[in-house]
Design a protein around this motif. Structure first.
Motif, PDB file in Angstrom:
ATOM      1  N   ALA B  18       0.838  -1.209   0.000  1.00  0.00           N
ATOM      2  CA  ALA B  18       0.000   0.000   0.000  1.00  0.00           C
ATOM      3  C   ALA B  18       0.870   1.255   0.000  1.00  0.00           C
ATOM      4  N   GLY B  19       1.914   1.250   0.832  1.00  0.00           N
ATOM      5  CA  GLY B  19       2.798   2.417   0.906  1.00  0.00           C
ATOM      6  C   GLY B  19       3.448   2.707  -0.432  1.00  0.00           C
ATOM      7  N   ALA B  20       3.973   1.640  -1.064  1.00  0.00           N
ATOM      8  CA  ALA B  20       4.649   1.835  -2.353  1.00  0.00           C
ATOM      9  C   ALA B  20       3.669   2.354  -3.403  1.00  0.00           C
ATOM     10  N   ILE B  22       0.881   4.042  -2.888  1.00  0.00           N
ATOM     11  CA  ILE B  22       0.430   5.415  -2.575  1.00  0.00           C
ATOM     12  C   ILE B  22       1.474   6.445  -3.025  1.00  0.00           C
ATOM     13  N   VAL B  23       2.736   6.176  -2.681  1.00  0.00           N
ATOM     14  CA  VAL B  23       3.759   7.176  -3.039  1.00  0.00           C
ATOM     15  C   VAL B  23       3.940   7.237  -4.554  1.00  0.00           C
TER      16      VAL B  23
END
Lengths: 374, 135
Positions: B18-20, B22-23
């Motif tokens: 999710a983090g990857a 989103i960024v």
């Protein structure tokens, strides 16, 4: 006689143990690297001296140490633990940064995003090595190669690890000339390194004025937790580009950022007291930091190669290595590796575009990890 | 707990993916937006230009009507109109007399005509507040 003995037992010579000696040697090494080798002297000199100050043995309870309430060092350290110094540093960075190259070639921003993959790979690695989630998040952000961002996030998630994480982040930033070039050469062919980038178009003043507002709104709406970093960053940039508050912009990029850097470096160095710093966890953090930095560099370069598969106008994949936000060290390294392959290949301006995108990317990542783990 | 088990237990996979994403998505959107900024800038600059053109037009219009140094003002014509009056006043004369005489004769832009003839050196001072006509 008793008084003399009491005095002697309170001196550093009596209280010193081997861990203090190790840390004093590390501090001296930092000072040597900063002064003799000129590796990131603005960071390593205050940190190195801070390490010396923080590792002079003293009798606990006198209110001297950085972890003792009401000590002077403790008050100075307040700016670190609350995330004040990193925010101030970002204000100055914004007032220094010229986004012209990024505005002229926005697709280079994707390389800055790709280089952030090192953060998430390290998150998984840290969890696999048994670190707690908050500790893993703080360690992972080292992959962003941004000292203030690492300190900011660690202060929020795992304050007990600020010392090792800050030292690891800044050490690897200083070691960019050693870490990045082999990875860049390993992952690219000579032909790829020789790719020339096109001339950049002129960017109008209005574009430069619109960018801070657009960047702030888009990034902070996506990851509101990055406001403390990106808010001052874009504000500093608007001051610079507006041209109507030159005095403020000048102060932000000189006196203010310098003051914050001095206290940030010095207190982070002083926070590496041997008994707190020399733990098995610190060793793990240093190992993971190296992994994070290397993966971040590799992700950027590989993403550059992937972009070339789909784009008519090829880009030099070396630029991906500048997607980490170590400004301007990694951009300089990309430029010098490019020059070594072809002395007429000037990549500095394009690399700076990736670099500034990396600053934004790592701040967003810090916001995302803070939201996930808080 | 270590290894893959630790990652799964701490929800590590979801956080990383999710983090990857989103960024990546965030910076992609930002790059798309800034790739269009030059159009917004051009649009804004066009608006500013139009407004300033309008302002310019408003500012210059009255100047043309009253501007004493306007190139549209015909000095020769003024000279032709005033010369007979000066002949009536004699070789040297006072500007106030010339002004009154011209005014009574209903000549247009009297003050402007006298001033332009003074500036162009047709009416020159002869001392003691009097002037003479020089062709």
């Amino acid at each position: 006689m008793d008084l003399l003995i009491q005095f002697l037992t309170n001196t550093g010579y009596y209280l010193v143990d081997f861990r203090n000696i190790i840390m004093l040697l590390i501090g001296s090494l930092f000072l040597y690297l900063a002064i003799a080798k000129e590796y990131e002297p603005l960071l390593l000199l205050p940190i190195g001296f801070g390490v010396l100050v923080g590792n002079i043995p003293f009798f606990k309870g006198f209110g001297l140490g950085i972890y003792e309430p009401n000590s002077v060092l403790h008050y100075l350290y307040f700016g670190v633990t609350t995330g004040v110094y990193p925010s101030i540093v970002f204000l100055g960075l914004g007032a220094m940064t010229d986004f012209s190259s990024l505005l002229a070639m926005p697709r280079l921003m994707l390389l800055g995003a790709a280089a952030q993959m090192g953060i998430y790979f390290t998150l998984l690695s840290a969890l696999a090595l048994g670190f707690l989630p908050r500790e893993a998040g703080s360690i992972a952000i080292i992959g962003g190669a941004d000292g203030p961002t690492s300190i900011f996030l660690t202060a929020k998630l795992a304050p007990h690890l600020i010392g090792p994480i800050a030292i690891a982040a800044y050490s690897y930033m200083a070691l960019i000339p050693i870490i990045q070039p082999p990875i860049m050469r390993l992952l690219t062919t000579k032909e790829e390194r020789r790719i020339h980038m096109p001339e950049m178009r002129d960017v109008s003043r209005v574009e430069k004025l619109l960018f801070p507002a657009a960047g702030l709104l888009l990034c902070c709406f996506l990851a509101p937790a990055s406001i403390p970093l990106l808010g001052p960053f874009f504000f500093g940039n608007l001051m610079k580009e507006s041209g109507v508050v030159d005095r403020l912009a000048q102060t932000a990029r000189t006196a203010i950022i310098d003051t914050a850097t001095i206290f940030l470096g010095f207190t982070v160095g002083a926070s590496t007291q041997a008994d707190v710093f020399l733990t098995p966890k610190a060793v793990g953090i240093f190992f993971l930091g190296a992994v994070a930095f290397s993966i971040a560099t590799a992700s950027g370069v590989l993403f550059g190669k992937i972009m070339n598969l789909f784009m008519k106008q090829k880009i030099n994949p070396l630029l991906g290595a500048a997607g980490v936000s170590a400004v301007p060290g990694s951009a300089r390294e990309v430029h010098s590796v490019g020059l070594k392959s072809d002395p007429t290949n000037y990549l500095l301006m394009h690399a700076m575009a990736c670099n500034s995108s990396g600053v934004i990317g790592s701040a967003i990542c810090a916001g995302i990890l803070w939201s996930f783990l808080v | 707990m270590y290894g893959l088990e630790a990652i799964s237990a701490q929800n590590g996979w979801a956080m990383a993916v999710a983090g990857a994403l989103i960024v990546m998505a965030g910076l992609t959107v930002l790059s798309l937006v800034i790739s269009q900024l030059h159009k917004v800038a051009a649009f804004l600059e066009k608006g500013v230009e139009k407004r300033s053109e309008k302002k310019q037009a408003v500012k210059t219009a009255p100047k043309e009507a009253v501007g004493p140094k306007s190139p549209a003002f015909d000095t020769d014509e003024a000279q032709a109109r005033l010369k007979p009056l000066v002949a009536e006043l004699g070789e040297s004369f006072e500007l106030t007399n010339l002004y009154e005489l011209a005014n009574s004769g209903d000549l247009p832009h009297v003050h402007l005509s006298i001033r332009s003839l003074r500036e162009s050196g047709v009416i020159v001072p002869a001392g003691d507040g009097r002037f003479v006509w020089r062709d």
